[in-house]
Design a protein around this motif. Sequence first.
Motif, PDB file in Angstrom:
ATOM      1  N   TRP A  19       0.670  -1.603  -0.042  1.00 40.20           N
ATOM      2  CA  TRP A  19      -0.168   0.161  -0.422  1.00 40.20           C
ATOM      3  C   TRP A  19       0.615   1.456  -0.052  1.00 40.20           C
ATOM      4  N   SER A  20       0.272   2.089  -0.768  1.00 38.59           N
ATOM      5  CA  SER A  20       0.902   3.275  -0.272  1.00 38.59           C
ATOM      6  C   SER A  20       0.266   4.631  -0.318  1.00 38.59           C
ATOM      7  N   LEU A  21       0.533   4.628   1.254  1.00 37.91           N
ATOM      8  CA  LEU A  21      -0.482   5.856   2.316  1.00 37.91           C
ATOM      9  C   LEU A  21      -0.311   7.240   1.839  1.00 37.91           C
ATOM     10  N   GLN A  25      -3.507   9.825   5.719  1.00 42.22           N
ATOM     11  CA  GLN A  25      -3.798   8.208   6.189  1.00 42.22           C
ATOM     12  C   GLN A  25      -3.372   7.188   7.096  1.00 42.22           C
ATOM     13  N   ARG A  26      -1.460   7.413   6.478  1.00 42.32           N
ATOM     14  CA  ARG A  26      -1.298   6.531   7.448  1.00 42.32           C
ATOM     15  C   ARG A  26      -1.232   7.142   8.944  1.00 42.32           C
TER      16      ARG A  26
END
Length: 122
Positions: A19-21, A25-26
Amino acid sequence: MRRILRLFFREAPVPTSAWSLSEQQRREVLELLSEIGLGIVAEGRGPVPLMKFGQRVLERLETNPPRKQPIPLPHFADALKRVILDMGHDRLRVMSPTDFLGVGYVYNAEDPETWPYRGSVR
């Protein structure tokens, strides 16, 4: 005949993608994890073994849709251990004396009743 052929010609597992947050979002995911984690520790009224903690997190996230392969609990619990160690939360902590899968305790650093070890004071 199909069963015999499946022994030799299995389907290749589907590779998972990372996933690339975004930073926001993280932050939201870590806040949700800390809220769920502190709730689980408060319910346990003591240090929660990592495997039990992972099981309770999965229950809270309601990840029970029918799948071909269930989520392997030891690997999920170990991933939670790594995330909690890396996030540097002021209250939610993990004590793990080893890097073995699923070994450790989750506790609230501000509540001495949930600490995994209480030494005697002389």
